[in-house]
Structure formats: C-alpha cells, structure tokens
Motif scaffolding. Structure first.
Motif, PDB file in Angstrom:
ATOM      1  N   THR A  43       0.831  -1.203   0.000  1.00 34.15           N
ATOM      2  CA  THR A  43       0.000   0.000   0.000  1.00 34.15           C
ATOM      3  C   THR A  43       0.864   1.251   0.000  1.00 34.15           C
ATOM      4  O   THR A  43       0.625   2.199  -0.767  1.00 34.15           O
ATOM      5  N   THR A  83      -5.531   1.886  -3.156  1.00 34.11           N
ATOM      6  CA  THR A  83      -5.865   0.641  -2.469  1.00 34.11           C
ATOM      7  C   THR A  83      -4.875  -0.454  -2.842  1.00 34.11           C
ATOM      8  O   THR A  83      -4.706  -0.769  -4.030  1.00 34.11           O
ATOM      9  N   SER A  89      -5.418   6.201   1.666  1.00 32.39           N
ATOM     10  CA  SER A  89      -5.593   4.753   1.575  1.00 32.39           C
ATOM     11  C   SER A  89      -6.313   4.184   2.789  1.00 32.39           C
ATOM     12  O   SER A  89      -6.389   2.965   2.946  1.00 32.39           O
TER      13      SER A  89
END
Length: 320
Positions: free
Chosen positions: A140, A268, A241
């Motif tokens: 991420t 994401t 995120s």
C-alpha cells in the motif's frame, strides 16, 4: 490445523469474535496452491473483518490474515499476493476483486490455499517474517508513494500518524527514494521512533508546519483531513488509503481544494507487479520492514489486542 479465525461478528467488540482452534486443512482445487505458512502479519483489515466490514456472517468461520510468506507444495519459498480475482487466474473471469478473508480463507493458519498466480518467489535476502510484512501495508505504501503521489527525489512528503504499519513503510520507503519525510503523531515516543527509522522531522498532530509540502500520505481520515489539506502547497496531492479515525471529517475543505488546484487520489493495495518491484527493492537496497513483535499463532489474541489499542510501531507478526 490450528488457525485464528472470525467465529462471530461484533462491530462494537471485535475481539469477542476471535477464536483460535482447529479448522480443516485447505482442499486441493485446480489452479490453486497450498502454502505452508512460516510467517503472517496483522493488518487493521483483520480488525475490520471482525467488525463485519467486508465479511458477512454467512461466510463464517473465516480464517483471518491477508499476508504471509511460506513454502509451496514444491519446496519453494514464496510470498503471497493477497488480492484475489484481480487477473481472473484461479477464479471466474467476472468475479470482483477481493482480499483474502473477504471471500477466501486467510493466512493465520498452518496452511493457506491461493491461486498459483498469486505466488511470488521470496528473495533469499529477506526472512519469512520480513517478507510477510510486505503484501498489504508495505505494498500500500509503495503504491501511494511511487504510483499515485507524483513526487520526485528532494520533494517533501507529510505522513499523517506515526506508528502504524503503512505509516512506518511510508517513512522507510520515502527516505530510501530520496524524499524529505515529515511525520505527525500524537504520541511522543512514536514520533521519536519515526525519527529513528528515517523521518527528517516530526510534529505533533495538527501542528503548523515550517512550509507546505508536495504531498500528504493520509491513512488516519477524519481526525487529520483538514490538516492534510491545509498542509499542501498549490497543486499538491493527498493520497488516501485509509480512514482509521472515521470517513467523515467536519469540513471537506472543498474551497481550498479547488482554489489551490489540489489533487485527492484514492489508493488501495497494489498490483502483483508492484509487489514484485517492492520485493526486489528490499532485496537489493537493504530496506527492511520494521517488525514490532512476533507472536506464536496460539498467542494471536494478544497481538490483536495490541493492534486494536494502537500500541504498535511497525508490524506485528504471527508464527504458525
């Protein structure tokens, strides 16, 4: 086999639904491989699953855990890419993308089965524990910085919220990429730890910064959103995120966003190709995930309790 799994859903008391005990081993299926898990790491996604977010009660019991490194059926050391359905490999072509534990059993067990396409070779330079930290939080962070932020070496990035797995990864990766990394945090000890892993400067949450930054990495949500927007220079970018403090800030700061031509980019997880690049980066540069603590699988409840409390710096790892 021994597994840590969601037996019940409880939005208000997630740990009440966590059980550790015997569940059936994975069954063979075409196009899938069973991996003997050597290490698996916790994510906030596991707590959200226990609250029922993305995991309806009819899919219980569900083994938790998105991330793992282990040994496949042929004796190869592998890392699991936890996004299922992204490519159509191993599942129907129309199946929507999901993360392990949403539709398929997770990694907090002695074995886990995933589409063979989802396996990547574990670099010899990385331990199983280090490799197990990469597929969610570190992937991420990698995508936030190198795919979505649009920053270049020498520019300044603000990371909101010292201590979490994604935030720690952002600090380490940002520093390795030649960025100037600033970090905010409520806890003085976590701010000090952020400095120790590479942050150039740390500030209390909401503090006025010496200058505006090129990009903000936002995982906290409502509690820091206004500060994130106000910290950006004209034309800057917020990459978001997560929203651990909630998804609804008191002010969306829309006037500031359009007047200063700010960019808000959702991010994401990441692709299999990005995970391969992250593994290679760690193997060749010496960059390593920050591991807070490792626990035996049977002690998973203690690790979950620390994650829920926020008493963590870096990643928590389970050893089946």
């Amino acid at each position: 086999m021994i597994a840590a799994y969601a037996a019940r859903i409880s939005p208000d008391d997630p740990l009440s639904g966590l059980e550790i005990g015997e569940l059936p081993e994975p069954q063979a299926r075409p196009g899938w491989t069973t991996v003997t898990v050597k290490a698996a790491s916790l994510n906030h996604h596991d707590l959200w699953s226990l609250r029922g977010v993305g995991l309806p009660a009819e899919r219980l019991p569900m083994i938790l855990g998105c991330d793992a490194a282990g040994i496949d059926e042929h004796g190869n050391e592998v890392v699991i890419h936890s996004v299922i359905g992204q490519s159509g490999h191993g599942v129907g072509p129309d199946e929507p993308r999901s993360i392990l534990t949403e539709r398929y059993q997770g990694t907090f067990a002695q074995q886990v089965s995933v589409p063979t396409w989802n396996l990547l070779p574990k670099p010899a330079e990385l331990s199983f524990e280090e490799a197990a930290c990469l597929p969610t939080a570190w992937l991420t962070a990698y995508r936030m910085l190198f795919t979505n932020a649009g920053v270049t070496p020498g520019q300044t990035v603000l990371v909101q919220g010292a201590g979490g797995g994604v935030a720690t990864a952002l600090i380490v990766l940002g520093k390795a990429a030649g960025l100037r990394v600033w970090v905010t945090g409520r806890d003085e000890a976590k701010r000090a730890r952020a400095l120790s892993v590479g942050a150039d400067a740390v500030f209390e949450s909401g503090a006025r910064l010496p200058e505006r930054v090129h990009a903000v990495m936002e995982t906290v949500g409502a509690a820091t959103w206004s500060h994130s927007v106000k910290s950006l220079r004209p034309g800057g970018t917020i990459v978001i995120s997560g929203a651990t403090s909630g998804p609804s800030p008191k002010s969306a700061e829309l006037n500031r966003i359009f007047f200063l031509e700010l960019k808000v980019v959702g991010s994401t997880m990441g692709t299999k190709e990005e995970l391969a690049a992250l593994l290679s980066l760690c193997a060749t540069t010496g960059v390593r995930p920050v591991v807070d603590s490792a626990y035996a699988l049977g002690d998973a409840r203690e690790a979950f309790a620390r994650l829920e409390k926020g008493d963590v710096f870096g990643k928590l790892v389970l050893r089946p």
